[in-house]
Design a protein around this motif. Structure first.
Motif, PDB file in Angstrom:
ATOM      1  N   ARG A  78       3.781  -2.743 -10.095  1.00  0.00           N
ATOM      2  CA  ARG A  78       3.187  -4.086 -10.149  1.00  0.00           C
ATOM      3  C   ARG A  78       2.118  -4.282  -9.071  1.00  0.00           C
ATOM      4  O   ARG A  78       1.766  -5.397  -8.716  1.00  0.00           O
ATOM      5  N   ASP A  81      -1.017  -6.525 -10.133  1.00  0.00           N
ATOM      6  CA  ASP A  81      -0.660  -7.934 -10.356  1.00  0.00           C
ATOM      7  C   ASP A  81      -0.307  -8.637  -9.057  1.00  0.00           C
ATOM      8  O   ASP A  81      -0.763  -9.758  -8.803  1.00  0.00           O
ATOM      9  N   GLU A  82       0.494  -7.984  -8.239  1.00  0.00           N
ATOM     10  CA  GLU A  82       0.923  -8.613  -6.983  1.00  0.00           C
ATOM     11  C   GLU A  82      -0.244  -8.737  -5.998  1.00  0.00           C
ATOM     12  O   GLU A  82      -0.382  -9.756  -5.324  1.00  0.00           O
TER      13      GLU A  82
END
Length: 151
Positions: A78, A81-82
């Motif tokens: 992720r 996204d993070e």
């Protein structure tokens, strides 16, 4: 998708975005209602995304601009996204771009002066998640800024 009249409207709208519809219609050889309908149709189709106010951030006391090229730790599922979610919260970040290749993202960061930039860099940028590598490019001069399309 667009006819010559639509292109003419867009050319004039890009040159003078604050023109009233009546003036735009007159320049393009249309009635105001016909011009308005065409503008509305182009907005509905997503061709015209809106109008915006552009603020000169230098006039507000920001004198430093830095472009940060960031490579993310792609072993984390992720990471993108993070990182992007966290980068959006940094007020001094004006623009976020993503890329394919060695560099994953680019952040355009502004600051009032170098001490302010150093504070933003240490406290807000370096704490962003999943950064594997970061390269700072100090902005020297803006040679061309143009969002006008060759229509």
């Amino acid at each position: 998708m667009l006819d010559d009249t639509d292109r003419r409207i867009l050319r004039h709208l890009q040159a003078t975005p604050d023109s009233p519809t009546t003036h735009l219609a007159e320049i393009c050889g249309l009635t105001a209602s016909n011009c308005w309908r065409r503008l509305e149709r182009m907005e509905e189709k997503g061709i015209i995304l809106g109008q915006e106010i552009v603020i000169d951030w230098q006039a507000l006391g920001y004198s430093v601009e830095v472009s940060l090229r960031i490579t993310l730790d792609k072993t984390q599922p992720r990471a993108f996204d993070e990182f992007l979610a966290a980068a959006r919260t940094v007020l001094e970040v004006l623009e976020i771009q993503t890329f394919l290749g060695r560099v994953d993202t680019r952040l355009s960061v502004i600051a009032r002066d170098m001490p302010h930039y150093q504070q933003v860099y240490r406290d807000r940028i370096l704490t962003l998640p999943h950064i594997a590598d970061i390269e700072a490019l100090m902005h020297v001069a803006r040679i061309k800024t143009d969002e006008v399309l060759p229509i």
